[in-house]
Write a protein that holds these residues in place. Sequence first.
Motif, PDB file in Angstrom:
ATOM      1  N   PRO A  40      -7.095 -33.314  18.916  1.00  0.00           N
ATOM      2  CA  PRO A  40      -7.475 -32.703  20.189  1.00  0.00           C
ATOM      3  C   PRO A  40      -6.543 -33.066  21.348  1.00  0.00           C
ATOM      4  O   PRO A  40      -6.568 -32.413  22.387  1.00  0.00           O
ATOM      5  CB  PRO A  40      -8.898 -33.214  20.441  1.00  0.00           C
ATOM      6  CG  PRO A  40      -9.033 -34.437  19.601  1.00  0.00           C
ATOM      7  CD  PRO A  40      -8.096 -34.270  18.443  1.00  0.00           C
ATOM      8  N   ALA A  41      -5.685 -34.043  21.178  1.00  0.00           N
ATOM      9  CA  ALA A  41      -4.739 -34.408  22.241  1.00  0.00           C
ATOM     10  C   ALA A  41      -3.766 -33.269  22.532  1.00  0.00           C
ATOM     11  O   ALA A  41      -3.190 -33.204  23.615  1.00  0.00           O
ATOM     12  CB  ALA A  41      -3.961 -35.666  21.845  1.00  0.00           C
ATOM     13  N   HIS A  42      -3.604 -32.346  21.581  1.00  0.00           N
ATOM     14  CA  HIS A  42      -2.656 -31.235  21.747  1.00  0.00           C
ATOM     15  C   HIS A  42      -3.323 -29.945  22.220  1.00  0.00           C
ATOM     16  O   HIS A  42      -2.651 -28.940  22.396  1.00  0.00           O
ATOM     17  CB  HIS A  42      -1.920 -30.986  20.435  1.00  0.00           C
ATOM     18  CG  HIS A  42      -1.236 -32.205  19.910  1.00  0.00           C
ATOM     19  ND1 HIS A  42      -0.246 -32.865  20.601  1.00  0.00           N
ATOM     20  CD2 HIS A  42      -1.415 -32.896  18.766  1.00  0.00           C
ATOM     21  CE1 HIS A  42       0.153 -33.911  19.902  1.00  0.00           C
ATOM     22  NE2 HIS A  42      -0.543 -33.950  18.791  1.00  0.00           N
ATOM     23  N   ARG A  43      -4.622 -29.984  22.431  1.00  0.00           N
ATOM     24  CA  ARG A  43      -5.388 -28.794  22.796  1.00  0.00           C
ATOM     25  C   ARG A  43      -4.802 -28.073  24.011  1.00  0.00           C
ATOM     26  O   ARG A  43      -4.540 -26.868  23.966  1.00  0.00           O
ATOM     27  CB  ARG A  43      -6.839 -29.170  23.057  1.00  0.00           C
ATOM     28  CG  ARG A  43      -7.680 -28.016  23.516  1.00  0.00           C
ATOM     29  CD  ARG A  43      -9.082 -28.479  23.967  1.00  0.00           C
ATOM     30  NE  ARG A  43      -9.879 -27.339  24.288  1.00  0.00           N
ATOM     31  CZ  ARG A  43     -10.677 -26.716  23.440  1.00  0.00           C
ATOM     32  NH1 ARG A  43     -10.799 -27.151  22.205  1.00  0.00           N
ATOM     33  NH2 ARG A  43     -11.355 -25.661  23.816  1.00  0.00           N
ATOM     34  N   ASP A  44      -4.614 -28.778  25.106  1.00  0.00           N
ATOM     35  CA  ASP A  44      -4.170 -28.135  26.348  1.00  0.00           C
ATOM     36  C   ASP A  44      -2.781 -27.516  26.222  1.00  0.00           C
ATOM     37  O   ASP A  44      -2.543 -26.404  26.705  1.00  0.00           O
ATOM     38  CB  ASP A  44      -4.210 -29.122  27.516  1.00  0.00           C
ATOM     39  CG  ASP A  44      -5.633 -29.524  27.888  1.00  0.00           C
ATOM     40  OD1 ASP A  44      -6.595 -28.817  27.488  1.00  0.00           O
ATOM     41  OD2 ASP A  44      -5.782 -30.552  28.573  1.00  0.00           O
ATOM     42  N   ALA A  45      -1.870 -28.213  25.565  1.00  0.00           N
ATOM     43  CA  ALA A  45      -0.511 -27.678  25.405  1.00  0.00           C
ATOM     44  C   ALA A  45      -0.539 -26.402  24.565  1.00  0.00           C
ATOM     45  O   ALA A  45       0.144 -25.419  24.891  1.00  0.00           O
ATOM     46  CB  ALA A  45       0.401 -28.720  24.766  1.00  0.00           C
ATOM     47  N   PHE A  46      -1.337 -26.384  23.505  1.00  0.00           N
ATOM     48  CA  PHE A  46      -1.441 -25.178  22.684  1.00  0.00           C
ATOM     49  C   PHE A  46      -2.173 -24.062  23.437  1.00  0.00           C
ATOM     50  O   PHE A  46      -1.796 -22.893  23.324  1.00  0.00           O
ATOM     51  CB  PHE A  46      -2.112 -25.467  21.348  1.00  0.00           C
ATOM     52  CG  PHE A  46      -1.179 -26.054  20.333  1.00  0.00           C
ATOM     53  CD1 PHE A  46      -0.075 -25.343  19.881  1.00  0.00           C
ATOM     54  CD2 PHE A  46      -1.397 -27.319  19.824  1.00  0.00           C
ATOM     55  CE1 PHE A  46       0.797 -25.878  18.945  1.00  0.00           C
ATOM     56  CE2 PHE A  46      -0.535 -27.865  18.886  1.00  0.00           C
ATOM     57  CZ  PHE A  46       0.565 -27.147  18.446  1.00  0.00           C
ATOM     58  N   ALA A  47      -3.188 -24.411  24.213  1.00  0.00           N
ATOM     59  CA  ALA A  47      -3.894 -23.396  25.008  1.00  0.00           C
ATOM     60  C   ALA A  47      -2.931 -22.741  26.003  1.00  0.00           C
ATOM     61  O   ALA A  47      -2.959 -21.512  26.187  1.00  0.00           O
ATOM     62  CB  ALA A  47      -5.087 -24.019  25.735  1.00  0.00           C
ATOM     63  N   ASP A  48      -2.076 -23.532  26.627  1.00  0.00           N
ATOM     64  CA  ASP A  48      -1.073 -22.983  27.557  1.00  0.00           C
ATOM     65  C   ASP A  48      -0.102 -22.045  26.831  1.00  0.00           C
ATOM     66  O   ASP A  48       0.240 -20.979  27.333  1.00  0.00           O
ATOM     67  CB  ASP A  48      -0.290 -24.109  28.245  1.00  0.00           C
ATOM     68  CG  ASP A  48      -1.138 -24.907  29.226  1.00  0.00           C
ATOM     69  OD1 ASP A  48      -2.240 -24.434  29.609  1.00  0.00           O
ATOM     70  OD2 ASP A  48      -0.702 -26.016  29.597  1.00  0.00           O
ATOM     71  N   ALA A  49       0.348 -22.441  25.651  1.00  0.00           N
ATOM     72  CA  ALA A  49       1.279 -21.600  24.886  1.00  0.00           C
ATOM     73  C   ALA A  49       0.613 -20.284  24.493  1.00  0.00           C
ATOM     74  O   ALA A  49       1.224 -19.213  24.597  1.00  0.00           O
ATOM     75  CB  ALA A  49       1.771 -22.345  23.647  1.00  0.00           C
ATOM     76  N   LEU A  50      -0.645 -20.344  24.068  1.00  0.00           N
ATOM     77  CA  LEU A  50      -1.364 -19.112  23.717  1.00  0.00           C
ATOM     78  C   LEU A  50      -1.521 -18.207  24.936  1.00  0.00           C
ATOM     79  O   LEU A  50      -1.382 -16.983  24.827  1.00  0.00           O
ATOM     80  CB  LEU A  50      -2.733 -19.426  23.118  1.00  0.00           C
ATOM     81  CG  LEU A  50      -2.743 -20.015  21.716  1.00  0.00           C
ATOM     82  CD1 LEU A  50      -4.169 -20.333  21.287  1.00  0.00           C
ATOM     83  CD2 LEU A  50      -2.075 -19.092  20.718  1.00  0.00           C
ATOM     84  N   ALA A  51      -1.796 -18.798  26.087  1.00  0.00           N
ATOM     85  CA  ALA A  51      -1.937 -17.998  27.317  1.00  0.00           C
ATOM     86  C   ALA A  51      -0.611 -17.312  27.661  1.00  0.00           C
ATOM     87  O   ALA A  51      -0.603 -16.135  28.063  1.00  0.00           O
ATOM     88  CB  ALA A  51      -2.416 -18.877  28.472  1.00  0.00           C
ATOM     89  N   ARG A  52       0.510 -18.028  27.493  1.00  0.00           N
ATOM     90  CA  ARG A  52       1.817 -17.424  27.763  1.00  0.00           C
ATOM     91  C   ARG A  52       2.104 -16.270  26.792  1.00  0.00           C
ATOM     92  O   ARG A  52       2.610 -15.218  27.184  1.00  0.00           O
ATOM     93  CB  ARG A  52       2.929 -18.473  27.674  1.00  0.00           C
ATOM     94  CG  ARG A  52       2.935 -19.453  28.832  1.00  0.00           C
ATOM     95  CD  ARG A  52       4.196 -20.299  28.872  1.00  0.00           C
ATOM     96  NE  ARG A  52       4.472 -21.038  27.652  1.00  0.00           N
ATOM     97  CZ  ARG A  52       3.920 -22.216  27.319  1.00  0.00           C
ATOM     98  NH1 ARG A  52       3.037 -22.776  28.144  1.00  0.00           N
ATOM     99  NH2 ARG A  52       4.245 -22.820  26.198  1.00  0.00           N
ATOM    100  N   ALA A  53       1.755 -16.483  25.534  1.00  0.00           N
ATOM    101  CA  ALA A  53       1.969 -15.417  24.538  1.00  0.00           C
ATOM    102  C   ALA A  53       1.091 -14.209  24.844  1.00  0.00           C
ATOM    103  O   ALA A  53       1.558 -13.070  24.832  1.00  0.00           O
ATOM    104  CB  ALA A  53       1.676 -15.944  23.133  1.00  0.00           C
ATOM    105  N   ARG A  54      -0.161 -14.454  25.156  1.00  0.00           N
ATOM    106  CA  ARG A  54      -1.096 -13.359  25.425  1.00  0.00           C
ATOM    107  C   ARG A  54      -0.664 -12.587  26.670  1.00  0.00           C
ATOM    108  O   ARG A  54      -0.771 -11.366  26.713  1.00  0.00           O
ATOM    109  CB  ARG A  54      -2.510 -13.886  25.556  1.00  0.00           C
ATOM    110  CG  ARG A  54      -3.537 -12.777  25.512  1.00  0.00           C
ATOM    111  CD  ARG A  54      -4.931 -13.333  25.231  1.00  0.00           C
ATOM    112  NE  ARG A  54      -5.831 -12.253  24.933  1.00  0.00           N
ATOM    113  CZ  ARG A  54      -6.205 -11.893  23.722  1.00  0.00           C
ATOM    114  NH1 ARG A  54      -5.739 -12.537  22.679  1.00  0.00           N
ATOM    115  NH2 ARG A  54      -7.032 -10.898  23.535  1.00  0.00           N
TER     116      ARG A  54
END
Length: 157
Positions: A40-54
């Motif tokens: 879960p330490a990587h949650r925010d970084a991956f959420a940001d990447a998904l938002a950029r892709a979307r």
Amino acid sequence: ALKVFDRTLRTTAPRILRALDWAIAHEMHVINLSLGTRNPAHRDAFADALARARARNLLVVAPYEVDDQPAFPGCLPGGIAVGLDWDCPRDRYRCRRQDGRLVLHASGYPRDIPGVPPERNLHGISFAVANVSGFLARAYRAGASIEDVEEEMMKEE
């Protein structure tokens, strides 16, 4: 294809995020991420990447779970979540709602190898994600939104 592994089948979240950033910057329409992390330490970084892709209307396809545990980034909103269905034929997928979101389930087996029983070949969530990525690439139409592609996937099932 972007290389995130070196000498072993282990990598780091920063390396995966760099590969995602490259794929987003180069507007890859379907980004097949046949791996995930339960950390879960990587949650925010991956959420940001998904938002950029979307925001650029790019499909990031990733496992919803690994070993029955939520996997990042696939369990996060914004990506295309994939689950395993061992009974699903390789040329099909199944749409299911899990925790209020669409999860596309597919076979975890690769193509048959003559003379090798399927259970002796490599298999798992990575193959299900690759299978769904192929279905998504087929359903993708230039200018279509992610929602349009998801709707098309639900029709074709």
